[in-house]
Write an enzyme that holds these catalytic residues in place. Sequence first.
Site, PDB file in Angstrom:
ATOM      1  N   LYS A 138      15.024  23.030  49.239  1.00 56.82           N
ATOM      2  CA  LYS A 138      15.838  23.875  48.369  1.00 56.82           C
ATOM      3  C   LYS A 138      15.047  25.085  47.920  1.00 56.82           C
ATOM      4  O   LYS A 138      13.910  24.897  47.473  1.00 56.82           O
ATOM      5  CB  LYS A 138      16.260  23.039  47.153  1.00 56.82           C
ATOM      6  CG  LYS A 138      17.011  23.787  46.097  1.00 56.82           C
ATOM      7  CD  LYS A 138      17.259  22.888  44.925  1.00 56.82           C
ATOM      8  CE  LYS A 138      18.000  23.682  43.871  1.00 56.82           C
ATOM      9  NZ  LYS A 138      18.188  22.959  42.662  1.00 56.82           N
TER      10      LYS A 138
ATOM     11  N   LYS B  18      11.216  21.692  46.591  1.00 57.38           N
ATOM     12  CA  LYS B  18      12.026  22.566  45.746  1.00 57.38           C
ATOM     13  C   LYS B  18      11.135  23.698  45.262  1.00 57.38           C
ATOM     14  O   LYS B  18      10.162  23.484  44.539  1.00 57.38           O
ATOM     15  CB  LYS B  18      12.615  21.791  44.572  1.00 57.38           C
ATOM     16  CG  LYS B  18      13.415  22.671  43.631  1.00 57.38           C
ATOM     17  CD  LYS B  18      14.131  21.878  42.561  1.00 57.38           C
ATOM     18  CE  LYS B  18      14.898  22.822  41.639  1.00 57.38           C
ATOM     19  NZ  LYS B  18      15.607  22.093  40.589  1.00 57.38           N
TER      20      LYS B  18
HETATM   21  C1  PBG Z   1      17.503  22.021  37.807  1.00 59.54           C
HETATM   22  C2  PBG Z   1      18.355  22.409  38.966  1.00 59.54           C
HETATM   23  C3  PBG Z   1      18.485  23.725  39.405  1.00 59.54           C
HETATM   24  C4  PBG Z   1      19.383  23.707  40.475  1.00 59.54           C
HETATM   25  C5  PBG Z   1      19.780  22.371  40.664  1.00 59.54           C
HETATM   26  N1  PBG Z   1      19.120  21.588  39.715  1.00 59.54           N
HETATM   27  C6  PBG Z   1      17.928  24.982  38.877  1.00 59.54           C
HETATM   28  C7  PBG Z   1      16.545  25.044  38.427  1.00 59.54           C
HETATM   29  O1  PBG Z   1      15.637  24.393  38.952  1.00 59.54           O
HETATM   30  O2  PBG Z   1      16.346  25.796  37.475  1.00 59.54           O
HETATM   31  C8  PBG Z   1      19.797  24.937  41.216  1.00 59.54           C
HETATM   32  C9  PBG Z   1      20.973  24.869  42.088  1.00 59.54           C
HETATM   33  C10 PBG Z   1      21.515  26.176  42.497  1.00 59.54           C
HETATM   34  O3  PBG Z   1      20.934  27.267  42.244  1.00 59.54           O
HETATM   35  O4  PBG Z   1      22.584  26.160  43.102  1.00 59.54           O
HETATM   36  N2  PBG Z   1      17.203  20.726  37.615  1.00 59.54           N
END
Ligand code: PBG
Length: 308
Positions: free
Chosen positions: A231, A178
């Site tokens: 991601k 991520k």
């Molecule tokens: C945070 C989380 C995020 C997303 C899913 N879980 C955002 C972040 O890390 O700030 C993003 C998903 C998206 O942008 O569609 N736990």
Amino acid sequence: MVEETRLSKKDFIYPLFIIEGKSQKIEVSSMPGIYRWSSDLLIGEIEDCLNIGIKTFALFPAIDDGLKDKMATESLNHEGLYLSTIRDIKDKLPEACLMTDVAMDPYSSDGHDGIVQDGEILNDETLEVLGDMAVAQAEAGADIIGPSDMMDGRVGHIREELDDADYTNVSIMAYTAKYASAFYGPFRDALDSAPKAGDKKTYQMDPANQREAIIEADLDFDEGADFLMVKPALAYLDVIKLLKEEYEIPIAAYNVSGEYAMIKAASEKGWLDGEKAMLESLLSIKRAGASIILSYFAKEYAMLNQSS
Ligand code: PBG
């Protein structure tokens, strides 16, 4: 006949946002066609999706500011928005496969995925909170636990806690690679979960790094992850391909909020054919090696492709 890659409705997980209240369906302004649903209406939306072939849902709560604190206490409230909604869905629509989100940010007054002390994230202390959160979600009916927090060691800790509580059949989809990405902007609008100070670069990955994804994946795999996720998806197709080549468990990719918003915005302006751009980008994610795609386009895809 000669197509090497085919998309199917079965490939998708549909992310859904939940808010407090009754009869609420509020569009996320930076994500046209995506709504924040109160639990009563969410049931109907999930039923519609099941009827057109989308079976799995990733749920995210928008928590009232007044309920947020440093320790994300609200995440463990069995009568709170998230856990009660999961119970309600499983009660009314047991065939819906539910993936839940494990991270502190929606409930944290700091807007971070972990505990913040003097501007730093406390990794190991956060694990305790995440483990409790995972067990509470499994108890409410979650089928797949999705740790999106990026703390080190969380997959192993969550697996142990789930097993100790007899949730051995609940699986873990690790947000493995991520990245600290600008493409999460619209999601943070939807949940009002942006960090109050600093950024997430001390726990999310540096977009410059590909090989580091292997380090993260080795850890998650060894700690018991059932799926590995990359991601965002589109700017990281090389990482999807790398993990697909190196690991035998299913690889998922999260086609995130910003990737959705870009196509919708360009299409609203008449600058792109939105439908074609959607199909091409989803196909490219699968071609790169993701057999599972989390996407805000899931329902639209299923509506356009009733036969496949
Ligand atoms: C945070 C989380 C995020 C997303 C899913 N879980 C955002 C972040 O890390 O700030 C993003 C998903 C998206 O942008 O569609 N736990």
